[in-house]
Motif scaffolding. Structure first.
Motif, PDB file in Angstrom:
ATOM      1  N   VAL A   1     -11.353 -13.105  38.741  1.00 51.99           N
ATOM      2  CA  VAL A   1     -10.053 -13.022  38.067  1.00 51.99           C
ATOM      3  C   VAL A   1      -9.476 -14.415  37.842  1.00 51.99           C
ATOM      4  O   VAL A   1      -8.960 -14.740  36.763  1.00 51.99           O
ATOM      5  N   GLU A   2      -9.571 -15.252  38.854  1.00 52.27           N
ATOM      6  CA  GLU A   2      -9.044 -16.619  38.773  1.00 52.27           C
ATOM      7  C   GLU A   2      -9.791 -17.431  37.716  1.00 52.27           C
ATOM      8  O   GLU A   2      -9.175 -18.169  36.926  1.00 52.27           O
ATOM      9  N   ILE A   3     -11.108 -17.317  37.679  1.00 56.79           N
ATOM     10  CA  ILE A   3     -11.909 -18.083  36.726  1.00 56.79           C
ATOM     11  C   ILE A   3     -11.646 -17.607  35.296  1.00 56.79           C
ATOM     12  O   ILE A   3     -11.528 -18.419  34.367  1.00 56.79           O
ATOM     13  N   ARG A   4     -11.546 -16.296  35.128  1.00 55.17           N
ATOM     14  CA  ARG A   4     -11.248 -15.767  33.787  1.00 55.17           C
ATOM     15  C   ARG A   4      -9.925 -16.308  33.278  1.00 55.17           C
ATOM     16  O   ARG A   4      -9.794 -16.673  32.107  1.00 55.17           O
ATOM     17  N   GLN A   5      -8.932 -16.377  34.162  1.00 50.59           N
ATOM     18  CA  GLN A   5      -7.629 -16.896  33.757  1.00 50.59           C
ATOM     19  C   GLN A   5      -7.732 -18.364  33.360  1.00 50.59           C
ATOM     20  O   GLN A   5      -7.098 -18.801  32.390  1.00 50.59           O
TER      21      GLN A   5
ATOM     22  N   GLU B   1     -30.705 -37.791  34.703  1.00 45.77           N
ATOM     23  CA  GLU B   1     -31.193 -37.799  33.339  1.00 45.77           C
ATOM     24  C   GLU B   1     -30.020 -37.996  32.384  1.00 45.77           C
ATOM     25  O   GLU B   1     -28.864 -38.016  32.776  1.00 45.77           O
ATOM     26  N   LYS B   2     -30.348 -38.088  31.087  1.00 43.32           N
ATOM     27  CA  LYS B   2     -29.339 -38.453  30.095  1.00 43.32           C
ATOM     28  C   LYS B   2     -28.105 -37.568  30.158  1.00 43.32           C
ATOM     29  O   LYS B   2     -26.982 -38.021  30.107  1.00 43.32           O
ATOM     30  N   HIS B   3     -28.298 -36.257  30.245  1.00 36.15           N
ATOM     31  CA  HIS B   3     -27.163 -35.362  30.426  1.00 36.15           C
ATOM     32  C   HIS B   3     -27.619 -34.140  31.200  1.00 36.15           C
ATOM     33  O   HIS B   3     -28.540 -33.448  30.808  1.00 36.15           O
ATOM     34  N   VAL B   4     -26.965 -33.909  32.316  1.00 37.08           N
ATOM     35  CA  VAL B   4     -27.222 -32.719  33.123  1.00 37.08           C
ATOM     36  C   VAL B   4     -25.896 -31.990  33.275  1.00 37.08           C
ATOM     37  O   VAL B   4     -24.950 -32.526  33.845  1.00 37.08           O
ATOM     38  N   GLY B   5     -25.813 -30.777  32.717  1.00 35.61           N
ATOM     39  CA  GLY B   5     -24.583 -30.009  32.757  1.00 35.61           C
ATOM     40  C   GLY B   5     -24.269 -29.501  34.149  1.00 35.61           C
ATOM     41  O   GLY B   5     -25.077 -29.602  35.081  1.00 35.61           O
ATOM     42  N   LEU B   6     -23.089 -28.915  34.300  1.00 28.92           N
ATOM     43  CA  LEU B   6     -22.618 -28.513  35.617  1.00 28.92           C
ATOM     44  C   LEU B   6     -23.488 -27.431  36.248  1.00 28.92           C
ATOM     45  O   LEU B   6     -23.833 -27.511  37.427  1.00 28.92           O
ATOM     46  N   SER B   7     -23.842 -26.392  35.497  1.00 29.95           N
ATOM     47  CA  SER B   7     -24.641 -25.327  36.099  1.00 29.95           C
ATOM     48  C   SER B   7     -26.086 -25.775  36.323  1.00 29.95           C
ATOM     49  O   SER B   7     -26.749 -25.309  37.254  1.00 29.95           O
ATOM     50  N   ASP B   8     -26.582 -26.706  35.495  1.00 31.58           N
ATOM     51  CA  ASP B   8     -27.940 -27.217  35.697  1.00 31.58           C
ATOM     52  C   ASP B   8     -28.028 -28.083  36.953  1.00 31.58           C
ATOM     53  O   ASP B   8     -29.019 -28.042  37.679  1.00 31.58           O
ATOM     54  N   PHE B   9     -26.981 -28.874  37.193  1.00 28.87           N
ATOM     55  CA  PHE B   9     -26.983 -29.665  38.428  1.00 28.87           C
ATOM     56  C   PHE B   9     -26.895 -28.731  39.638  1.00 28.87           C
ATOM     57  O   PHE B   9     -27.543 -28.959  40.663  1.00 28.87           O
ATOM     58  N   TYR B  10     -26.104 -27.669  39.526  1.00 25.50           N
ATOM     59  CA  TYR B  10     -25.962 -26.708  40.622  1.00 25.50           C
ATOM     60  C   TYR B  10     -27.313 -26.059  40.922  1.00 25.50           C
ATOM     61  O   TYR B  10     -27.696 -25.898  42.087  1.00 25.50           O
TER      62      TYR B  10
ATOM     63  N   LEU C   1     -16.664 -26.160  37.349  1.00 26.31           N
ATOM     64  CA  LEU C   1     -17.981 -25.755  37.821  1.00 26.31           C
ATOM     65  C   LEU C   1     -18.057 -24.244  37.969  1.00 26.31           C
ATOM     66  O   LEU C   1     -19.052 -23.616  37.585  1.00 26.31           O
ATOM     67  N   LYS C   2     -17.006 -23.645  38.515  1.00 27.29           N
ATOM     68  CA  LYS C   2     -16.988 -22.186  38.623  1.00 27.29           C
ATOM     69  C   LYS C   2     -17.097 -21.550  37.245  1.00 27.29           C
ATOM     70  O   LYS C   2     -17.803 -20.543  37.055  1.00 27.29           O
ATOM     71  N   SER C   3     -16.417 -22.124  36.274  1.00 28.04           N
ATOM     72  CA  SER C   3     -16.476 -21.589  34.908  1.00 28.04           C
ATOM     73  C   SER C   3     -17.880 -21.718  34.338  1.00 28.04           C
ATOM     74  O   SER C   3     -18.368 -20.810  33.654  1.00 28.04           O
TER      75      SER C   3
END
Length: 452
Positions: free
Chosen positions: A274-278, A203-212, A250-252
């Motif tokens: 911890v890694e993602i927060r950083q 579709e026109k735009h599918v964000g990272l968490s929506d595709f997941y 994607l993790k973010s």
């Protein structure tokens, strides 16, 4: 979009990209991500692409020129990413990766697919004109090379018209599919969820968490099918999704999405959090270094369409089994006390879980005032395209513009028409944006006139 005349080395491609960015007053430090066919482990994925992508569902004789073109495209992408890998995040195209998941299964079923394709072609003989020419039955569709969706539609056609083709096979031996019917039914059943998901994430735009989320739903639906193809497909979908999940943007996106990150969620380990927060804090610092946060009017319309409510309970139950947590009614955050970025990140881990139908874009635009730093990060992360379908559409638009009757266009004229064409929705929706885009085009034209 420009014509490349030099050798496609990383140095040359880098200079071309930087030149284009310069035309629009964009520095490389402003480029956050590149979405392309290659994954984070670029060289490995390029090799995988070259081995599996060109030939898996080709029913014709192999086309050496087409193979060279695919390898050349891979080499171009590889050189681009090598030139920029230290300054941008690399996003694997979800559509292409899902196609590779299909390839993982179908590459061992080439004989069966060739036999079915042979029957589909035989149906076009003049001797069967009366059987397909009276309007009661349509010819089985053929398909383009390397596009598995066409193969699926062809096989699905035979499955839907089972009785008709059984009778045709009894009358004409070359149309006999008696040895293939079990495969046809298994293939249609197993791959229908993947075909639907592929269409959805284009579709026109599918964000990272929506595709997941769409990918997880595909795995769930495939798991409901009981045949060997479905088992194999489920395994490869799961494996490739786990590889995609290693990507930090994607993790973010998942950490910022209350459908995945909530109180007692097991999507991430403590070390991963911890890694993602950083990463999020580092990204926010880069945003601040580039410019002060831009106060924009919150968007009233989301770039994503909500999921249909028909299967909400089933999908939410599936997600509960995977990640735990209990659903909570959505609550407004406008009354919440403003807090620091670190506090906002910690609060994400204790937030109530939201249903899969949540509009995550609206979720964060509603929190623009109470969570300003995370709002900045979220609107950046969810703007990243999960696929490169828009680029394919742009190539199609260019093909419609650059016809044999319009071959005399100079580069600037073609570029200006092309920009207007691909940005038509923006031009139609906002007079202010149209004026701004026109100024940009005029500025580029003036630069070209000055240089000539």
């Amino acid at each position: 979009m420009v014509q490349l005349d030099g050798k496609h080395t990383g140095k040359y491609l880098r200079s071309q990209i930087l030149e284009i960015l310069k035309d629009y007053n964009i520095g490389i430090e402003n480029v956050f991500s590149i979405t392309c066919d290659n994954g984070a482990n670029m060289l490995s994925t390029v090799k995988d692409l070259q081995k599996t992508f060109p030939n898996n569902l080709i029913m014709e004789s192999e086309n050496a020129d087409g193979l060279e073109e695919d390898q050349e495209e891979s080499n171009i992408l590889s050189n681009i990413l090598n030139a920029f890998k230290n300054s941008v995040n690399l996003i694997t195209c979800a559509v292409h990766t899902m196609q590779l998941s299909v390839t993982d299964v179908t590459k061992s079923k080439d004989t069966e697919i060739r036999e079915i394709t042979k029957v589909a072609k035989a149906c076009r003989k003049m001797s069967y004109k009366n059987d397909f020419g009276n309007g009661s039955h349509v010819l089985p569709p053929l398909y383009a090379k390397t596009r598995w969706g066409g193969a699926f539609l062809m096989i699905q056609h035979f499955s839907k018209n089972f009785s008709f083709y059984v009778e045709m096979g009894k009358k004409h031996s070359e149309l006999d599919l008696s040895k293939n019917w079990q495969f046809i039914h298994d293939f249609t059943e197993a791959f229908e969820p993947v075909f639907s998901a592929t269409t959805k994430i284009q579709e026109k735009h599918v964000g990272l968490s929506d595709f997941y989320l769409a990918w997880l739903d595909t795995i769930r639906k495939v798991n409901l099918v009981s045949n060997p193809l479905a088992v194999e497909l489920s395994n490869t979908l799961t494996t490739r999704l786990n590889t995609l999940k290693e990507n930090m943007p994607l993790k973010s996106a998942l950490l910022l999405d209350p459908r995945f990150n909530f109180h007692k969620s097991n999507v991430f380990t403590l070390n991963e959090r911890v890694e993602i927060r950083q990463f999020i804090k580092t990204t926010h610092k880069k945003l601040c270094d580039i410019s002060s946060r831009i106060n924009e009017t919150p968007l009233s319309d989301s770039p994503n369409n909500n999921t249909n409510a028909g299967e909400e309970d089933e999908l939410d139950d599936f997600l509960t089994d995977m990640f735990g947590g209990a659903l909570s009614a959505a609550s407004s955050s406008t009354s919440q006390k403003e807090c620091s970025l670190e506090e906002q990140l910690i609060m994400l881990d204790v937030s109530p879980r939201q249903p899969h139908s949540l509009d995550v874009w609206k979720y964060w635009t509603d929190r623009r005032l109470t969570h300003p730093e995370l709002y900045d990060i979220a609107t950046l992360i969810y703007t990243i395209p999960s696929n490169q379908v828009s680029i394919e559409r742009a190539f199609s638009a260019l093909a419609l513009l650059l016809t044999s009757e319009r071959s005399a266009f100079n580069n600037d004229t073609l570029q200006n028409i092309f920009i207007a064409r691909v940005n038509k929705p923006i031009l139609h929706s906002s007079p202010e944006q149209e004026e701004s885009l026109s100024e940009t085009i005029n500025l580029k034209s003036e630069k070209s006139s000055d240089s000539s």
